[in-house]
Design a protein around this motif. Structure first.
Motif, PDB file in Angstrom:
ATOM      1  N   HIS A 147     -41.380  21.750  51.698  1.00  0.00           N
ATOM      2  CA  HIS A 147     -42.094  20.674  51.008  1.00  0.00           C
ATOM      3  C   HIS A 147     -43.102  21.300  50.063  1.00  0.00           C
ATOM      4  O   HIS A 147     -43.843  22.213  50.423  1.00  0.00           O
ATOM      5  CB  HIS A 147     -42.822  19.750  51.986  1.00  0.00           C
ATOM      6  CG  HIS A 147     -43.718  18.755  51.295  1.00  0.00           C
ATOM      7  ND1 HIS A 147     -45.086  18.884  51.270  1.00  0.00           N
ATOM      8  CD2 HIS A 147     -43.429  17.634  50.587  1.00  0.00           C
ATOM      9  CE1 HIS A 147     -45.618  17.873  50.580  1.00  0.00           C
ATOM     10  NE2 HIS A 147     -44.628  17.110  50.153  1.00  0.00           N
ATOM     11  N   ALA A 162     -46.063  20.250  47.123  1.00  0.00           N
ATOM     12  CA  ALA A 162     -46.882  19.292  46.380  1.00  0.00           C
ATOM     13  C   ALA A 162     -47.503  20.025  45.200  1.00  0.00           C
ATOM     14  O   ALA A 162     -48.007  21.138  45.349  1.00  0.00           O
ATOM     15  CB  ALA A 162     -47.968  18.718  47.285  1.00  0.00           C
ATOM     16  N   VAL A 216     -52.412  24.245  53.964  1.00  0.00           N
ATOM     17  CA  VAL A 216     -50.960  24.127  54.168  1.00  0.00           C
ATOM     18  C   VAL A 216     -50.358  25.484  54.506  1.00  0.00           C
ATOM     19  O   VAL A 216     -49.268  25.561  55.084  1.00  0.00           O
ATOM     20  CB  VAL A 216     -50.245  23.529  52.928  1.00  0.00           C
ATOM     21  CG1 VAL A 216     -50.770  22.157  52.604  1.00  0.00           C
ATOM     22  CG2 VAL A 216     -50.379  24.459  51.724  1.00  0.00           C
ATOM     23  N   GLY A 239     -51.426  19.115  56.150  1.00  0.00           N
ATOM     24  CA  GLY A 239     -50.414  18.761  55.169  1.00  0.00           C
ATOM     25  C   GLY A 239     -51.040  18.056  53.987  1.00  0.00           C
ATOM     26  O   GLY A 239     -52.063  17.391  54.127  1.00  0.00           O
ATOM     27  N   GLY A 277     -49.983  15.921  50.175  1.00  0.00           N
ATOM     28  CA  GLY A 277     -49.005  15.416  49.221  1.00  0.00           C
ATOM     29  C   GLY A 277     -49.698  15.002  47.941  1.00  0.00           C
ATOM     30  O   GLY A 277     -50.894  14.699  47.944  1.00  0.00           O
ATOM     31  N   ASN A 286     -43.961  15.463  44.594  1.00  0.00           N
ATOM     32  CA  ASN A 286     -43.647  15.800  45.974  1.00  0.00           C
ATOM     33  C   ASN A 286     -42.177  16.184  46.039  1.00  0.00           C
ATOM     34  O   ASN A 286     -41.306  15.347  45.795  1.00  0.00           O
ATOM     35  CB  ASN A 286     -43.898  14.601  46.899  1.00  0.00           C
ATOM     36  CG  ASN A 286     -45.297  14.575  47.482  1.00  0.00           C
ATOM     37  OD1 ASN A 286     -45.849  15.599  47.855  1.00  0.00           O
ATOM     38  ND2 ASN A 286     -45.876  13.392  47.565  1.00  0.00           N
ATOM     39  N   ILE A 310     -39.220  17.736  48.535  1.00  0.00           N
ATOM     40  CA  ILE A 310     -39.005  17.949  49.963  1.00  0.00           C
ATOM     41  C   ILE A 310     -37.517  18.102  50.268  1.00  0.00           C
ATOM     42  O   ILE A 310     -36.673  17.457  49.642  1.00  0.00           O
ATOM     43  CB  ILE A 310     -39.614  16.769  50.766  1.00  0.00           C
ATOM     44  CG1 ILE A 310     -39.582  17.058  52.271  1.00  0.00           C
ATOM     45  CG2 ILE A 310     -38.929  15.444  50.447  1.00  0.00           C
ATOM     46  CD1 ILE A 310     -40.447  16.097  53.080  1.00  0.00           C
ATOM     47  N   GLY A 320     -47.097  14.244  52.813  1.00  0.00           N
ATOM     48  CA  GLY A 320     -47.475  15.632  53.079  1.00  0.00           C
ATOM     49  C   GLY A 320     -47.967  15.841  54.499  1.00  0.00           C
ATOM     50  O   GLY A 320     -47.655  16.855  55.143  1.00  0.00           O
ATOM     51  N   ARG A 321     -48.729  14.883  55.009  1.00  0.00           N
ATOM     52  CA  ARG A 321     -49.232  14.984  56.378  1.00  0.00           C
ATOM     53  C   ARG A 321     -48.079  15.000  57.384  1.00  0.00           C
ATOM     54  O   ARG A 321     -48.065  15.767  58.343  1.00  0.00           O
ATOM     55  CB  ARG A 321     -50.159  13.810  56.675  1.00  0.00           C
ATOM     56  CG  ARG A 321     -51.506  13.882  55.967  1.00  0.00           C
ATOM     57  CD  ARG A 321     -52.289  12.604  56.193  1.00  0.00           C
ATOM     58  NE  ARG A 321     -53.602  12.649  55.570  1.00  0.00           N
ATOM     59  CZ  ARG A 321     -54.401  11.595  55.409  1.00  0.00           C
ATOM     60  NH1 ARG A 321     -53.985  10.401  55.849  1.00  0.00           N
ATOM     61  NH2 ARG A 321     -55.582  11.719  54.838  1.00  0.00           N
ATOM     62  N   ASN A 379     -46.136  18.164  57.447  1.00  0.00           N
ATOM     63  CA  ASN A 379     -46.856  19.165  58.229  1.00  0.00           C
ATOM     64  C   ASN A 379     -46.633  18.957  59.733  1.00  0.00           C
ATOM     65  O   ASN A 379     -46.523  19.904  60.502  1.00  0.00           O
ATOM     66  CB  ASN A 379     -48.354  19.087  57.923  1.00  0.00           C
ATOM     67  CG  ASN A 379     -49.182  20.061  58.745  1.00  0.00           C
ATOM     68  OD1 ASN A 379     -49.109  21.264  58.554  1.00  0.00           O
ATOM     69  ND2 ASN A 379     -49.970  19.538  59.662  1.00  0.00           N
ATOM     70  N   GLN A 430     -44.710  24.409  54.033  1.00  0.00           N
ATOM     71  CA  GLN A 430     -45.309  23.652  52.937  1.00  0.00           C
ATOM     72  C   GLN A 430     -46.021  24.568  51.945  1.00  0.00           C
ATOM     73  O   GLN A 430     -46.595  25.590  52.335  1.00  0.00           O
ATOM     74  CB  GLN A 430     -46.318  22.638  53.476  1.00  0.00           C
ATOM     75  CG  GLN A 430     -45.716  21.380  54.035  1.00  0.00           C
ATOM     76  CD  GLN A 430     -46.784  20.313  54.257  1.00  0.00           C
ATOM     77  OE1 GLN A 430     -47.704  20.495  55.030  1.00  0.00           O
ATOM     78  NE2 GLN A 430     -46.656  19.201  53.574  1.00  0.00           N
ATOM     79  N   PHE A 454     -48.708  24.213  48.365  1.00  0.00           N
ATOM     80  CA  PHE A 454     -49.478  23.404  47.412  1.00  0.00           C
ATOM     81  C   PHE A 454     -49.748  24.268  46.196  1.00  0.00           C
ATOM     82  O   PHE A 454     -50.293  25.370  46.317  1.00  0.00           O
ATOM     83  CB  PHE A 454     -50.792  22.933  48.032  1.00  0.00           C
ATOM     84  CG  PHE A 454     -51.714  22.256  47.050  1.00  0.00           C
ATOM     85  CD1 PHE A 454     -51.519  20.932  46.694  1.00  0.00           C
ATOM     86  CD2 PHE A 454     -52.773  22.951  46.476  1.00  0.00           C
ATOM     87  CE1 PHE A 454     -52.351  20.307  45.797  1.00  0.00           C
ATOM     88  CE2 PHE A 454     -53.619  22.332  45.568  1.00  0.00           C
ATOM     89  CZ  PHE A 454     -53.416  21.007  45.226  1.00  0.00           C
TER      90      PHE A 454
END
Length: 265
Positions: free
Chosen positions: A28, A30, A62, A71, A73, A78, A80, A105-106, A109, A115, A117
């Motif tokens: 994932h 972001a 992250v 997490g 987003g 985003n 994924i 995003g959460r 995680n 993840q 960022f």
């Protein structure tokens, strides 16, 4: 990939992103865009938002493994993996969530995926709002929800921001001697924190220093305006539909136990 409709992509954005994803085995990702602000006061307000975002979302976590991992987003971008998206239950697992980008995003995680960022100032951009007035109107629907629709959190955040970035400016006008020095040092430390944060996420100028206390007050005002508006209306108008506060709170409470046990192994 989930992206807002008003995001402008550079020609080579997707190819660069996919090279990065393959090279780093990302599940994932972001990405924060370059936010175009054509007015000075709007730029400072957006930068205050980014500062608060960094303070409480802590996007750098992250990359931390274990319980301290977080997490994050971003609505602008985003990306994924399909199997991870299905594992977390897709968007069906968090209906009635006005900040669904951050929630994605959460939850990514929570299923312990890889993840990342990144700041994509050279890859994607958006003119979020044309003016400060429009920004306040736009944030009004989200600010109360960002603190879980809890009045205590609103008061706590407003107090923290006031003491951090407004009161020291008042203090240098009211006090002399060591009290003056301490308030001046508080201002300097706060502005260094602000500069470091915004330099990583956007573009800033030294002139913003003089507007910071006023924009922090504006941010606090928007936070209370959002709270008052949601409580007065009994809910949120989101994408042309009204969602009651009762349903929003109920859904958020249910979502705390949304993952099947086998997904947490």
């Amino acid at each position: 990939m989930f992206s807002d409709a008003d995001i402008t992509f550079k020609k080579d954005t997707i190819s660069k992103v996919m090279n990065y994803v393959v090279e780093n085995n990302v599940d994932h990702m972001a990405m924060l865009p370059r936010i175009i602000c054509r007015r000075f006061e709007l730029r400072v307000f957006i930068h205050v938002f980014l500062l608060v975002f960094s303070m409480f979302i802590e996007p750098w976590k992250v990359y931390v493994k274990g319980k301290k991992s977080k997490g994050v987003g971003v609505g602008a971008f985003n990306l994924i993996r399909r199997n991870v998206y299905e594992k977390l239950g897709t968007h069906d697992s968090f209906p009635l969530q006005p900040i669904d980008d951050i929630e994605l995003g959460r939850r990514a995680n929570d299923v312990q995926c890889n993840q990342h960022f990144v700041v994509g100032k050279e890859l994607i951009e958006v003119e979020w709002y044309p003016s400060l007035k429009h920004a306040i109107k736009g944030f009004k629907k989200n600010f109360f929800g960002s603190v879980g629709y809890k009045i205590g959190h609103v008061i706590g955040l407003a107090t923290l921001l006031f003491l951090l970035g407004v009161y020291p400016f008042i203090g240098i006008l009211l006090f002399n001697g060591w009290a003056f020095v301490l308030h001046a040092l508080s201002i300097i430390l706060f502005f260094i924190l602000y500069r470091i944060c915004i330099k990583k996420l956007s573009y800033s100028s030294w002139e913003e220093f003089f507007a910071l206390p006023f924009m922090l007050l504006c941010y606090i005002y928007t936070l209370f305006l959002s709270t008052f508006s949601v409580l007065k209306d009994g809910g949120v108008y989101w994408r042309g539909t009204f969602y009651s506060l009762k349903d929003l709170k109920k859904t958020n409470l249910v979502q705390k136990d949304y993952l099947p046990k086998n997904n947490l192994k």
